[in-house]
Design an enzyme around this catalytic site. Sequence first.
Site, PDB file in Angstrom:
ATOM      1  N   ALA A 140     112.609  50.652 -32.824  1.00  0.00           N
ATOM      2  CA  ALA A 140     112.252  49.308 -32.361  1.00  0.00           C
ATOM      3  C   ALA A 140     113.274  48.241 -32.703  1.00  0.00           C
ATOM      4  O   ALA A 140     112.980  47.055 -32.576  1.00  0.00           O
ATOM      5  CB  ALA A 140     110.895  48.919 -32.951  1.00  0.00           C
ATOM      6  N   ASN A 152     109.433  52.036 -40.354  1.00  0.00           N
ATOM      7  CA  ASN A 152     110.573  52.927 -40.132  1.00  0.00           C
ATOM      8  C   ASN A 152     111.848  52.140 -39.849  1.00  0.00           C
ATOM      9  O   ASN A 152     112.955  52.620 -40.109  1.00  0.00           O
ATOM     10  CB  ASN A 152     110.281  53.886 -38.970  1.00  0.00           C
ATOM     11  CG  ASN A 152     109.327  55.001 -39.368  1.00  0.00           C
ATOM     12  OD1 ASN A 152     109.544  55.691 -40.353  1.00  0.00           O
ATOM     13  ND2 ASN A 152     108.268  55.168 -38.602  1.00  0.00           N
ATOM     14  N   HIS A 177     111.018  41.877 -35.827  1.00  0.00           N
ATOM     15  CA  HIS A 177     111.957  42.361 -36.832  1.00  0.00           C
ATOM     16  C   HIS A 177     113.190  41.449 -36.798  1.00  0.00           C
ATOM     17  O   HIS A 177     113.824  41.318 -35.748  1.00  0.00           O
ATOM     18  CB  HIS A 177     112.398  43.800 -36.557  1.00  0.00           C
ATOM     19  CG  HIS A 177     111.265  44.772 -36.458  1.00  0.00           C
ATOM     20  ND1 HIS A 177     110.532  45.173 -37.550  1.00  0.00           N
ATOM     21  CD2 HIS A 177     110.744  45.428 -35.387  1.00  0.00           C
ATOM     22  CE1 HIS A 177     109.601  46.035 -37.166  1.00  0.00           C
ATOM     23  NE2 HIS A 177     109.709  46.203 -35.857  1.00  0.00           N
TER      24      HIS A 177
END
Length: 265
Positions: free
Chosen positions: A117, A186, A216
């Site tokens: 991602a 992750n 993020h």
Amino acid sequence: MSTIRKVGLVGWGAIGRVVGTALAEGQVPGAELTCIIDNRPLGDAAPAPQLTFEEALERCDLIVEAAGQGVVREWGERVLASGTDLLVASTGALTDEDLAKRLLAAGPGRVYFTGGAVGGLDLLQAVRSFGPLDEVRLTTTKLPSTLEQPWMDEELLTRLRTATGPVEVMSGTARDVPVKFPKSTNVAASVALAVGDLDAVRVRVVADPGAAHTRHVIEASGAHGAYRFDVAHLPDPGNPATSQVVPYAVLRSLAALAGRTGQIL
């Protein structure tokens, strides 16, 4: 004559269903879905036979992990030792440095990782060739319900469940955080793999009840420049702990392994 990669897919969840369906429909030239490995009976809905891991290793030359860090720990070395390649989506497993070393040393199969991602990892790897980065920070923001964990005490769970704004859930390094949030962070491990140092990446996990997107933010700086990557993804409706983009990142990695040309590597 090109060789078709025979793919065994581990996991038929939010990631696996998208990846497996695309493979079954021939959307990845040079790769075909040979089988699915899952500990739940899939019935007629599966587009390929459901096999055991042992059976899959006899029929496949590439195993795609889309089922969590535990699969990497339990089966990673055995996959590689059989001569089968392994594509890992749950990069958080690699925060176990002993496991990471064993996987990288195992063979004759080869291990590959997908960025999932987050973007910018290739640039961080390139910058690393100049020398270590001075500072690397990652802030991950998700819905509170996706961050609840069995180890949390009642005080922290109450803070998450009653939050009206952003709440910091944990801060630490990329060595510490993915272990505590095995399905949600992750990305921290992927950044650390790119940077080459688990302890150099400082991670904040934030719960926000108003977070329509999973976010993020990577900030890095060093002698040769400063870098910032800010990504915001829609969560998968079936599994909000996973961003909708993750299976497509896996498919892109599969396409590269199958030898598709004309792409940025």
